[in-house]
Scaffold this active site. Structure first.
Site, PDB file in Angstrom:
ATOM      1  N   CYS A 103       0.849  -1.193   0.000  1.00  0.00           N
ATOM      2  CA  CYS A 103       0.000   0.000   0.000  1.00  0.00           C
ATOM      3  C   CYS A 103       0.881   1.239   0.000  1.00  0.00           C
ATOM      4  O   CYS A 103       1.845   1.311   0.761  1.00  0.00           O
ATOM      5  CB  CYS A 103      -0.896  -0.014   1.236  1.00  0.00           C
ATOM      6  SG  CYS A 103      -2.026   1.379   1.316  1.00  0.00           S
ATOM      7  N   HIS A 145      -9.232  -3.956  -1.557  1.00  0.00           N
ATOM      8  CA  HIS A 145      -8.209  -3.113  -0.929  1.00  0.00           C
ATOM      9  C   HIS A 145      -8.552  -1.633  -1.101  1.00  0.00           C
ATOM     10  O   HIS A 145      -8.504  -0.858  -0.136  1.00  0.00           O
ATOM     11  CB  HIS A 145      -6.841  -3.442  -1.550  1.00  0.00           C
ATOM     12  CG  HIS A 145      -5.705  -2.621  -1.028  1.00  0.00           C
ATOM     13  ND1 HIS A 145      -4.648  -3.160  -0.336  1.00  0.00           N
ATOM     14  CD2 HIS A 145      -5.453  -1.277  -1.100  1.00  0.00           C
ATOM     15  CE1 HIS A 145      -3.807  -2.184   0.003  1.00  0.00           C
ATOM     16  NE2 HIS A 145      -4.270  -1.039  -0.461  1.00  0.00           N
ATOM     17  N   GLU A 146      -8.918  -1.243  -2.332  1.00  0.00           N
ATOM     18  CA  GLU A 146      -9.192   0.176  -2.605  1.00  0.00           C
ATOM     19  C   GLU A 146     -10.489   0.642  -1.948  1.00  0.00           C
ATOM     20  O   GLU A 146     -10.552   1.739  -1.389  1.00  0.00           O
ATOM     21  CB  GLU A 146      -9.219   0.440  -4.118  1.00  0.00           C
ATOM     22  CG  GLU A 146      -7.892   0.216  -4.824  1.00  0.00           C
ATOM     23  CD  GLU A 146      -6.722   0.931  -4.172  1.00  0.00           C
ATOM     24  OE1 GLU A 146      -6.918   2.019  -3.600  1.00  0.00           O
ATOM     25  OE2 GLU A 146      -5.603   0.384  -4.217  1.00  0.00           O
ATOM     26  N   HIS A 149     -10.128   1.453   1.624  1.00  0.00           N
ATOM     27  CA  HIS A 149      -9.603   2.801   1.897  1.00  0.00           C
ATOM     28  C   HIS A 149     -10.743   3.800   2.076  1.00  0.00           C
ATOM     29  O   HIS A 149     -10.666   4.710   2.898  1.00  0.00           O
ATOM     30  CB  HIS A 149      -8.720   3.284   0.747  1.00  0.00           C
ATOM     31  CG  HIS A 149      -7.298   2.836   0.835  1.00  0.00           C
ATOM     32  ND1 HIS A 149      -6.494   3.132   1.902  1.00  0.00           N
ATOM     33  CD2 HIS A 149      -6.521   2.128  -0.024  1.00  0.00           C
ATOM     34  CE1 HIS A 149      -5.280   2.623   1.694  1.00  0.00           C
ATOM     35  NE2 HIS A 149      -5.275   2.002   0.531  1.00  0.00           N
TER      36      HIS A 149
HETATM   37 ZN    ZN Z   1      -3.668   0.974  -0.209  1.00  0.00          ZN
END
Ligand code: ZN
Length: 178
Positions: A103, A145-146, A149
């Site tokens: 990341c 993952h995105e 966020h």
């Molecule tokens: Zn990330």
């Protein structure tokens, strides 16, 4: 536009739910400029995904682009630029998969994360039009993952085995499948 400074783990913005993009913000110059900045920052940093909180903006916007022959992640199936706004995820399997993730906001490190193997992503594009996308395998991991966020979650919080946390150099030396 310009590449921005990346917010790093510890910044409270990365722990917060990002604000949704509102109807009157779609097709605005501000939104276009923000997406351009995100794209330029992702390219500058050599990432395959980026989310607005990573450049200090609390908005539910994430970009993913997996170039062909990307060095950092080996030979992954490429994917054209995907701009995800106001997403929600529905998992379409109970099956899981485990990949090493890195990341931009946790620089220099990699760690294994177990996530669902397939999903249905509902999101809006920069014009505000709604879309539904079915994704599986590594691409499904990148989407999770995105989108995490945008919900204030970093991959390290998803790790089930902290022993797999590794610096990139040691990862290349001991864990890379080259
Ligand atoms: Zn990330």
């Amino acid at each position: 536009m310009t590449a921005k400074k990346i917010t790093r783990m510890g910044n409270p913005l990365l722990k917060q739910m990002a604000l949704p993009v509102l109807n009157d913000e779609f097709q605005s110059l501000e939104l276009k400029n923000l997406i351009d900045d995100l794209y330029d920052t992702m390219k500058e940093e050599g990432g395959i995904g980026i989310a607005a909180p990573q450049i200090g903006i609390s908005k539910q916007i994430a970009l993913i682009e997996i170039p062909e022959n990307n060095e950092r992640y080996g030979n992954l199936p490429p994917h054209e630029l995907l701009i995800i706004i106001n997403p929600s995820i529905e998992f379409t399997t109970a099956e899981t998969q485990t990949f090493y993730e890195g990341c931009l906001s946790v620089p220099g490190l990699r760690g294994q994360v177990t996530r669902k193997k397939s999903l249905r992503l509902t999101y809006q594009d920069p014009t505000g039009s709604p879309h539904v996308l079915e994704a599986s395998d590594f691409f499904a991991t990148v989407i999770q993952h995105e989108v995490d966020h945008l919900f204030g979650i970093l991959y390290v919080e998803r790790m089930s085995n902290l022993k797999t946390l590794s610096f990139n150099e040691e990862f290349e030396q001991y864990h890379s499948k080259k």
